[in-house]
Design an enzyme around this catalytic site. Structure first.
Site, PDB file in Angstrom:
ATOM      1  N   GLU A 105      -5.017  -3.824  -1.785  1.00 58.11           N
ATOM      2  CA  GLU A 105      -6.467  -3.585  -1.729  1.00 58.11           C
ATOM      3  C   GLU A 105      -6.789  -2.343  -0.899  1.00 58.11           C
ATOM      4  O   GLU A 105      -7.930  -1.903  -0.837  1.00 58.11           O
ATOM      5  CB  GLU A 105      -7.197  -4.819  -1.179  1.00 58.11           C
ATOM      6  CG  GLU A 105      -6.865  -5.230   0.246  1.00 58.11           C
ATOM      7  CD  GLU A 105      -5.614  -6.118   0.363  1.00 58.11           C
ATOM      8  OE1 GLU A 105      -4.614  -5.856  -0.341  1.00 58.11           O
ATOM      9  OE2 GLU A 105      -5.639  -7.049   1.190  1.00 58.11           O
ATOM     10  N   ARG A 106      -5.747  -1.743  -0.262  1.00 51.13           N
ATOM     11  CA  ARG A 106      -6.023  -0.562   0.566  1.00 51.13           C
ATOM     12  C   ARG A 106      -6.024   0.725  -0.250  1.00 51.13           C
ATOM     13  O   ARG A 106      -6.660   1.697   0.118  1.00 51.13           O
ATOM     14  CB  ARG A 106      -4.994  -0.461   1.686  1.00 51.13           C
ATOM     15  CG  ARG A 106      -5.197  -1.593   2.698  1.00 51.13           C
ATOM     16  CD  ARG A 106      -4.209  -1.509   3.806  1.00 51.13           C
ATOM     17  NE  ARG A 106      -3.515  -2.778   3.953  1.00 51.13           N
ATOM     18  CZ  ARG A 106      -2.420  -2.959   4.669  1.00 51.13           C
ATOM     19  NH1 ARG A 106      -1.864  -1.940   5.298  1.00 51.13           N
ATOM     20  NH2 ARG A 106      -1.869  -4.132   4.770  1.00 51.13           N
ATOM     21  N   GLU A 163       9.329  -4.148  12.985  1.00 45.40           N
ATOM     22  CA  GLU A 163       9.082  -2.985  12.127  1.00 45.40           C
ATOM     23  C   GLU A 163       7.790  -2.323  12.621  1.00 45.40           C
ATOM     24  O   GLU A 163       6.742  -2.967  12.678  1.00 45.40           O
ATOM     25  CB  GLU A 163       8.902  -3.446  10.672  1.00 45.40           C
ATOM     26  CG  GLU A 163       8.689  -2.296   9.719  1.00 45.40           C
ATOM     27  CD  GLU A 163       8.451  -2.749   8.279  1.00 45.40           C
ATOM     28  OE1 GLU A 163       7.681  -3.700   8.056  1.00 45.40           O
ATOM     29  OE2 GLU A 163       9.034  -2.137   7.373  1.00 45.40           O
ATOM     30  N   PHE A 216       0.816  -1.221   0.000  1.00 47.16           N
ATOM     31  CA  PHE A 216       0.000   0.000   0.000  1.00 47.16           C
ATOM     32  C   PHE A 216       0.846   1.267   0.000  1.00 47.16           C
ATOM     33  O   PHE A 216       0.360   2.332  -0.388  1.00 47.16           O
ATOM     34  CB  PHE A 216      -0.927   0.019   1.241  1.00 47.16           C
ATOM     35  CG  PHE A 216      -0.234   0.501   2.498  1.00 47.16           C
ATOM     36  CD1 PHE A 216      -0.145   1.863   2.771  1.00 47.16           C
ATOM     37  CD2 PHE A 216       0.358  -0.389   3.378  1.00 47.16           C
ATOM     38  CE1 PHE A 216       0.523   2.319   3.905  1.00 47.16           C
ATOM     39  CE2 PHE A 216       1.026   0.064   4.511  1.00 47.16           C
ATOM     40  CZ  PHE A 216       1.101   1.425   4.766  1.00 47.16           C
ATOM     41  N   LYS A 236      -1.392  -7.240  -9.106  1.00 50.62           N
ATOM     42  CA  LYS A 236      -2.317  -7.362  -7.973  1.00 50.62           C
ATOM     43  C   LYS A 236      -1.883  -6.286  -6.978  1.00 50.62           C
ATOM     44  O   LYS A 236      -0.992  -6.482  -6.158  1.00 50.62           O
ATOM     45  CB  LYS A 236      -2.207  -8.767  -7.360  1.00 50.62           C
ATOM     46  CG  LYS A 236      -3.440  -9.262  -6.614  1.00 50.62           C
ATOM     47  CD  LYS A 236      -3.908  -8.390  -5.490  1.00 50.62           C
ATOM     48  CE  LYS A 236      -3.107  -8.544  -4.225  1.00 50.62           C
ATOM     49  NZ  LYS A 236      -3.451  -7.508  -3.215  1.00 50.62           N
ATOM     50  N   CYS A 244       9.625   1.885   3.464  1.00 47.19           N
ATOM     51  CA  CYS A 244      10.547   0.783   3.777  1.00 47.19           C
ATOM     52  C   CYS A 244      11.969   1.311   3.935  1.00 47.19           C
ATOM     53  O   CYS A 244      12.832   0.610   4.438  1.00 47.19           O
ATOM     54  CB  CYS A 244      10.494  -0.272   2.692  1.00 47.19           C
ATOM     55  SG  CYS A 244      11.216   0.277   1.157  1.00 47.19           S
TER      56      CYS A 244
HETATM   57  P1  NAD Z   1       1.535  -6.548   3.151  1.00 44.78           P
HETATM   58  O1  NAD Z   1       2.544  -7.634   3.244  1.00 44.78           O
HETATM   59  O2  NAD Z   1       0.432  -6.527   4.141  1.00 44.78           O
HETATM   60  O3  NAD Z   1       0.812  -6.598   1.707  1.00 44.78           O
HETATM   61  C1  NAD Z   1       1.552  -6.620   0.505  1.00 44.78           C
HETATM   62  C2  NAD Z   1       0.750  -7.352  -0.560  1.00 44.78           C
HETATM   63  O4  NAD Z   1       0.544  -8.702  -0.134  1.00 44.78           O
HETATM   64  C3  NAD Z   1      -0.628  -6.745  -0.806  1.00 44.78           C
HETATM   65  O5  NAD Z   1      -0.880  -6.744  -2.194  1.00 44.78           O
HETATM   66  C4  NAD Z   1      -1.562  -7.684  -0.057  1.00 44.78           C
HETATM   67  O6  NAD Z   1      -2.842  -7.779  -0.649  1.00 44.78           O
HETATM   68  C5  NAD Z   1      -0.851  -9.018  -0.119  1.00 44.78           C
HETATM   69  N1  NAD Z   1      -1.113  -9.846   1.066  1.00 44.78           N
HETATM   70  C6  NAD Z   1      -1.404  -9.414   2.316  1.00 44.78           C
HETATM   71  N2  NAD Z   1      -1.578 -10.456   3.140  1.00 44.78           N
HETATM   72  C7  NAD Z   1      -1.384 -11.575   2.406  1.00 44.78           C
HETATM   73  C8  NAD Z   1      -1.419 -12.983   2.709  1.00 44.78           C
HETATM   74  N3  NAD Z   1      -1.676 -13.426   3.926  1.00 44.78           N
HETATM   75  N4  NAD Z   1      -1.149 -13.850   1.708  1.00 44.78           N
HETATM   76  C9  NAD Z   1      -0.873 -13.405   0.470  1.00 44.78           C
HETATM   77  N5  NAD Z   1      -0.841 -12.099   0.134  1.00 44.78           N
HETATM   78  C10 NAD Z   1      -1.085 -11.188   1.084  1.00 44.78           C
HETATM   79  O7  NAD Z   1       2.341  -5.164   3.131  1.00 44.78           O
HETATM   80  P2  NAD Z   1       1.758  -3.682   3.208  1.00 44.78           P
HETATM   81  O8  NAD Z   1       1.264  -3.438   4.595  1.00 44.78           O
HETATM   82  O9  NAD Z   1       0.855  -3.430   2.070  1.00 44.78           O
HETATM   83  O10 NAD Z   1       3.080  -2.826   2.957  1.00 44.78           O
HETATM   84  C11 NAD Z   1       3.974  -2.452   3.962  1.00 44.78           C
HETATM   85  C12 NAD Z   1       5.142  -3.398   4.033  1.00 44.78           C
HETATM   86  O11 NAD Z   1       5.832  -3.417   2.789  1.00 44.78           O
HETATM   87  C13 NAD Z   1       6.182  -2.964   5.068  1.00 44.78           C
HETATM   88  O12 NAD Z   1       6.646  -4.109   5.727  1.00 44.78           O
HETATM   89  C14 NAD Z   1       7.282  -2.343   4.219  1.00 44.78           C
HETATM   90  O13 NAD Z   1       8.555  -2.352   4.811  1.00 44.78           O
HETATM   91  C15 NAD Z   1       7.243  -3.224   3.022  1.00 44.78           C
HETATM   92  N6  NAD Z   1       7.852  -2.594   1.860  1.00 44.78           N
HETATM   93  C16 NAD Z   1       9.043  -3.074   1.418  1.00 44.78           C
HETATM   94  C17 NAD Z   1       9.673  -2.493   0.345  1.00 44.78           C
HETATM   95  C18 NAD Z   1      10.981  -3.036  -0.159  1.00 44.78           C
HETATM   96  O14 NAD Z   1      11.347  -2.741  -1.297  1.00 44.78           O
HETATM   97  N7  NAD Z   1      11.690  -3.821   0.621  1.00 44.78           N
HETATM   98  C19 NAD Z   1       9.079  -1.404  -0.309  1.00 44.78           C
HETATM   99  C20 NAD Z   1       7.860  -0.926   0.163  1.00 44.78           C
HETATM  100  C21 NAD Z   1       7.248  -1.538   1.251  1.00 44.78           C
END
Ligand code: NAD
Length: 498
Positions: free
Chosen positions: A175-176, A383, A148, A172, A280
């Protein structure tokens, strides 16, 4: 209330099953419903994408690059509109939202170099009458699953290289905040991308599992939290796909006693609290070396934190950061803050009772600063992804370096110093993917690559830059021998050609 859709075969397609609420984080109101795709919908979008990819993959790279050239023009044309939609769903300020679009756009600009990046290798005369050449071919249908916190930038990091390499791409998004990815798809169509080559399939875990189970999808690029990154990496690899997953972070900034402390404090304010800490690459741990440095830093940080303006994006340039993305995110941050207090950290700035008149239901979190944090505390290990900065005091440079090295995350880090030796030693020894020297958020530009180490990155290749062109293609090497018509002595023998 708006009902969002999927983007399939160049059209908005309404959902038929489950859906999820999309909030305006500043007001706490539900502003839209996003459909959540099931396996049948995902599979049919992939089948259509596979069909569309055949022609797209055979289109010459220059033409594919021209679509990206036009996409860049359209992104600039619609910058304000994209930023407004982004801020409304994510909560970040308008300048931050424009930065989000801009950093994605820069990767699209890099993709315009596709003809050069894809041109392969050639050896003339590898043996008698033998030439050898390697070519980069698209994988077919590939997918990206994005978080998100950068709803424009990260989808573009994935779709730009995947599409210019000649693949069809299934996105994909989170969804937020799904509106901006849908707008990007519309712009790509306007830029000349053939229908079906980019499918935006909205959804949650069920949709992600369908992606992982779909046998046509050859590669998956994921960005999000570490537990989900680990899950997708393991399951995707077990299914024989090419997978790269980028996870969470706990970025340390080391402040040496000789650093310019005003500069370091300014940097910590931007890197620690900007975008409400939902980056991140945010700095969440400050590690000053020596108590005198630690005390002097706190002295500089507190007045700066007290001046931070927290508010809705509609307040324009008057706001330093906005709300966090959901009520659940806010609750999680405040729970971790409480754990810090319970486990003995010193809460120097307390943002718990932050309240904004007129926005009482918004997901705002005031800025927090902890001192005397130790490595066993939850606020250090986990985190937080919110406006919470922890100060860990180190006696020596080696101790400070050790903290960053021993942490399980390895996304980004920084050192602030005037000592070239210390900076060089740090850059060389640290086991972290992206390093800043007097730069707090060392995000590599589009033509370098972006990726963390340890629990922040899974897979061999990084995002954007030349690695993205490696990830989204496979190499085929041809060894060719043609019967030589040249006789010894140089006379041409036509008979040998029969
Ligand atoms: P998230 O892991 O909750 O969601 C990421 C994606 O995974 C979304 O599209 C979501 O729909 C999907 N998802 C969520 N739960 C799932 C499940 N149980 N099974 C399969 N798919 C699932 O992450 P977020 O809250 O959207 O984003 C924040 C996180 O992303 C933080 O941890 C941040 O550090 C990380 N991030 C990392 C980078 C990087 O390049 N390392 C860059 C940006 C964000």
């Amino acid at each position: 209330m708006e009902t969002l859709s999927h983007w399939i075969n160049g059209k908005h397609v309404k959902g038929t099953g489950r859906s999820a609420d999309v909030f305006n984080p500043a007001t706490g109101e539900v502003q839209a419903q996003v459909p959540l795709a099931d396996k049948a919908l995902l599979d049919s979008a992939v089948a259509d994408a596979a069909e569309a990819q055949i022609k797209w993959g055979a289109t010459n790279p220059q033409r594919r690059a021209r679509v990206m050239m036009e996409f860049v023009r359209l992104l600039n044309r619609d910058m304000d509109k994209l930023a407004e939609a982004l801020s409304r769903e994510h909560g970040k300020t308008l300048p931050d939202a424009k930065g989000d679009v801009q950093r994605g756009l820069e990767v699209i600009e890099f993709c315009i170099g596709a003809p050069h990046l894809l041109k392969g290798e050639y050896t003339d005369g590898a043996g008698p009458g033998i030439d050898m050449y390697s070519m980069r071919q698209p994988l077919g249908v590939v997918a990206g699953i994005t978080p998100f916190n950068f709803p424009a930038m990260i989808p573009m990091w994935k779709m730009g290289p995947a599409l210019t390499c000649g693949n069809a791409f299934i996105l994909k998004p989170s969804e937020r905040d799904p509106s901006v990815p849908l707008m990007l798809a519309e712009l790509l169509q306007e830029a000349g991308l053939p229908d079906g080559v980019l499918q935006v399939v909205n959804g949650d875990k069920e949709t992600v599992d369908a992606i992982l189970d779909n046998e046509t999808i050859q590669a998956v690029g994921f960005v999000g939290s570490t537990p989900i990154a680990e899950y997708i990496y393991a399951r995707g690899c077990a299914a024989g796909k090419r997978v790269q997953c980028f996870g969470g972070a706990k970025n340390h900034m080391i402040i040496m006693p000789d650093a310019d402390l005003d500069q370091a404090a300014d940097a910590l304010i931007g890197a620690g609290y900007g975008a409400a800490g939902e980056r991140c690459m945010a700095i969440s741990v400050a590690v000053p070396v020596g108590d005198a440095t630690a005390d002097a830093l706190i002295e500089r940080l507190v007045p700066r934190i007290e001046k931070l303006k927290v508010g809705p994006y509609t307040a324009g340039n008057d706001v330093d950061y906005g709300p966090v993305v959901t009520a659940a995110a806010k609750e999680n941050i405040l729970k971790l803050v409480q754990s810090g207090i319970d486990q003995g950290a010193e809460l120097v700035v307390d943002g718990r009772n932050f309240n904004l008149q007129g926005y009482e239901d918004g997901f705002f979190v005031g800025p927090h600063l902890f001192d005397r944090v130790t490595t066993d505390m939850d606020i250090y290990r986990k985190e937080i992804f919110g406006p919470v900065l922890s100060q860990v005091r180190a006696k020596t440079y080696e101790e400070a370096l050790g903290y960053a090295m021993d942490h399980e995350y390895g996304n980004g880090t920084a050192i602030f110093t005037r000592d070239g030796d210390a900076a060089r030693d740090f850059a060389s020894r640290i086991n972290i993917g992206m390093v800043g020297i007097n730069v707090p958020i060392p995000v590599p530009l589009a033509y370098h690559t972006f990726g963390g180490w340890k629990k922040s990155g899974f897979g061999d290749l990084n995002q954007h830059g030349p690695d993205a062109f490696r990830f989204y293609t496979r190499t085929k090497t041809v060894t060719a021998r043609w019967p030589s018509g040249i006789k010894e002595g140089g006379e041409f023998n036509f008979k040998a050609m029969d």
